[in-house]
Enzyme design. Structure first.
Site, PDB file in Angstrom:
ATOM      1  N   VAL A   1       0.859  -1.200   0.000  1.00 36.91           N
ATOM      2  CA  VAL A   1       0.000   0.000   0.000  1.00 36.91           C
ATOM      3  C   VAL A   1       0.884   1.236   0.000  1.00 36.91           C
ATOM      4  CG1 VAL A   1      -1.763   1.311   1.254  1.00 36.91           C
ATOM      5  CG2 VAL A   1      -1.802  -1.200   1.309  1.00 36.91           C
TER       6      VAL A   1
ATOM      7  N   GLY B   1       3.451   2.119  -1.782  1.00 37.40           N
ATOM      8  CA  GLY B   1       4.874   2.008  -2.131  1.00 37.40           C
ATOM      9  C   GLY B   1       5.775   2.435  -0.983  1.00 37.40           C
TER      10      GLY B   1
ATOM     11  N   GLU C   1      -0.440  -0.038 -14.003  1.00 35.98           N
ATOM     12  CA  GLU C   1      -0.376  -1.498 -13.925  1.00 35.98           C
ATOM     13  C   GLU C   1      -0.221  -2.074 -15.343  1.00 35.98           C
ATOM     14  OE1 GLU C   1      -0.775  -3.368 -10.767  1.00 35.98           O
ATOM     15  OE2 GLU C   1      -0.181  -1.332 -10.307  1.00 35.98           O
TER      16      GLU C   1
ATOM     17  N   ASP D   1      -7.112  -1.075  -8.575  1.00 36.74           N
ATOM     18  CA  ASP D   1      -5.834  -1.058  -7.859  1.00 36.74           C
ATOM     19  C   ASP D   1      -5.987  -0.336  -6.511  1.00 36.74           C
ATOM     20  OD1 ASP D   1      -2.775  -1.299  -7.793  1.00 36.74           O
ATOM     21  OD2 ASP D   1      -3.103   0.855  -7.547  1.00 36.74           O
TER      22      ASP D   1
ATOM     23  N   LYS E   1      -5.736  -1.736  -2.208  1.00 38.54           N
ATOM     24  CA  LYS E   1      -5.049  -1.112  -1.070  1.00 38.54           C
ATOM     25  C   LYS E   1      -6.030  -0.814   0.061  1.00 38.54           C
ATOM     26  CE  LYS E   1      -1.835   0.355  -4.486  1.00 38.54           C
ATOM     27  NZ  LYS E   1      -1.570   1.306  -5.554  1.00 38.54           N
TER      28      LYS E   1
HETATM   29  N1  HSE Z   1      -0.379   1.302 -10.665  1.00 45.81           N
HETATM   30  C1  HSE Z   1      -0.159   1.728  -9.312  1.00 45.81           C
HETATM   31  C2  HSE Z   1      -0.340   3.231  -9.228  1.00 45.81           C
HETATM   32  C3  HSE Z   1       1.241   1.303  -8.875  1.00 45.81           C
HETATM   33  O1  HSE Z   1      -0.565   3.863 -10.268  1.00 45.81           O
HETATM   34  O2  HSE Z   1      -0.312   3.785  -8.140  1.00 45.81           O
HETATM   35  C4  HSE Z   1       1.392   1.071  -7.427  1.00 45.81           C
HETATM   36  O3  HSE Z   1       0.553   0.091  -6.902  1.00 45.81           O
END
Ligand code: HSE
Length: 332
Positions: free
Chosen positions: A148, A150, A205, A216, A220
């Protein structure tokens, strides 16, 4: 000596190798030894050496030939069993349909009593309770800070620094691609062009539908609901609206009222939602660009806001590094 097996050798796996190199002196000073990589798999091949792989050579080979060795495997869990290791670092691509290879790898490692570090959102978003229960039963450490936000610290922050707090809610921006697109649309850029730029930046992604439809961000949200709020929920429980329906007209109307539209994830005891929201310009959640941000409402501490890079080779590896050090500290 701590022995690592890295499953998944794309951007993040290679980022970890670089970060371990950069922290050579740190490991020497804190532990008197380096973590050793004894196994690596990518989607087709496996490289192993019980005494530790020459990771410069593995990275060079991957760059040159797109594989980590000549040795192919038919089943990833059999490849994991080819060598003795202490910690599985699972960084294979996210699959939010059924968890894919990542889920199999994590489950297998935990069943074998190995500690696991992952940033793979699919297995966590689909099988959080099952995996954490399995880890507990088998006495394994299971950490997933980088899944979650990064590099933005949030899970360990809530589990460790805010351990005595009653966290009432978390609201945040958990997808850099959507935030980048919406910020570009604020400046009049068309959706498609902004998405293309986000893909070029390496943020999106593999299938950007997962970004723009809000899936996405929903992974999280569901991870935070389980990990921080101890709810027993899964991906299908999240109410999700993406950003594909947002028109330039909607953006202009928001701007006329000094607002921007942002894709916000909301988690509490009762909420579990990802949706575009109107945010007043100047509010922390009106942030532009690819950053992730979260506002934590804690009963004693009050509001806490954090932001940081939600993706990236070295940035995501930084979150893995913190999980690795935490595990090594208690193994000592
Ligand atoms: N594709 C995701 C984003 C990457 O744009 O935040 C990190 O999970």
């Amino acid at each position: 000596m701590v022995r690592l097996f890295i499953s998944g050798f794309g951007t993040v796996g290679q980022g970890l190798v670089e970060v371990l190199k950069r922290r050579h002196d740190f490991f020497e000073n804190r532990f008197g030894a380096q973590p050793v990589v004894v196994g690596v798999i990518d989607s087709k091949t496996v490289a192993i050496d019980q005494n530790g792989l020459d990771m410069d050579a593995v990275v060079a080979r991957k760059t040159e030939k797109r594989t980590v060795s000549d040795q192919t495997y038919s089943d990833s869990v059999k490849a994991l069993d080819m060598v003795d290791y202490d910690i599985l670092v699972e960084v294979s691509p996210t699959n939010i349909k059924d968890g894919g290879t990542g889920l199999r790898n994590i489950t297998h490692a935990l069943e074998c009593g190995k500690d696991v570090i992952t940033v793979n959102k699919g297995p966590l978003a689909l099988k959080f309770q099952e995996l954490t229960d399995l880890a507990k039963r088998n006495g394994c450490k299971f950490r997933y800070e980088g899944s979650v936000g990064g590099a933005m610290p949030i899970i360990n922050l809530c589990h460790e620094n805010l351990v005595g707090e009653n966290i009432r809610s978390i609201r945040g921006i958990f997808n850099g691609t959507c935030n980048f697109i919406l910020s570009k649309m604020d400046n009049g850029q068309p959706f498609e062009q902004a998405l293309k730029e986000a893909q070029q930046l390496g943020y999106a992604e593999t299938d950007p539908t997962n970004d723009v439809e809000g899936y996405d961000a929903a992974t999280k949200v569901v991870i935070l609901a389980n990990a921080v709020f101890h709810r027993n929920v899964t991906f299908s429980d999240v109410k999700i609206t993406g950003i594909t329906g947002i028109t330039p007209d909607a953006i202009a109307q928001a701007a006329a009222h000094n607002m921007v539209i942002r894709l916000i994830g909301e988690i509490s005891e009762t909420r579990l939602e990802v949706a575009p929201r109107l945010i007043p310009i100047g509010h922390p959640l009106s942030i532009a660009g690819t950053l992730n941000i979260a506002q934590i409402d804690a009963d004693l501490a009050g509001p806490i806001t954090i932001n940081g890079r939600g993706a990236g080779k070295i940035e995501t590896a930084s979150a893995i590094l913190s999980d690795l050090i935490a595990i090594m500290d208690v193994r000592e």
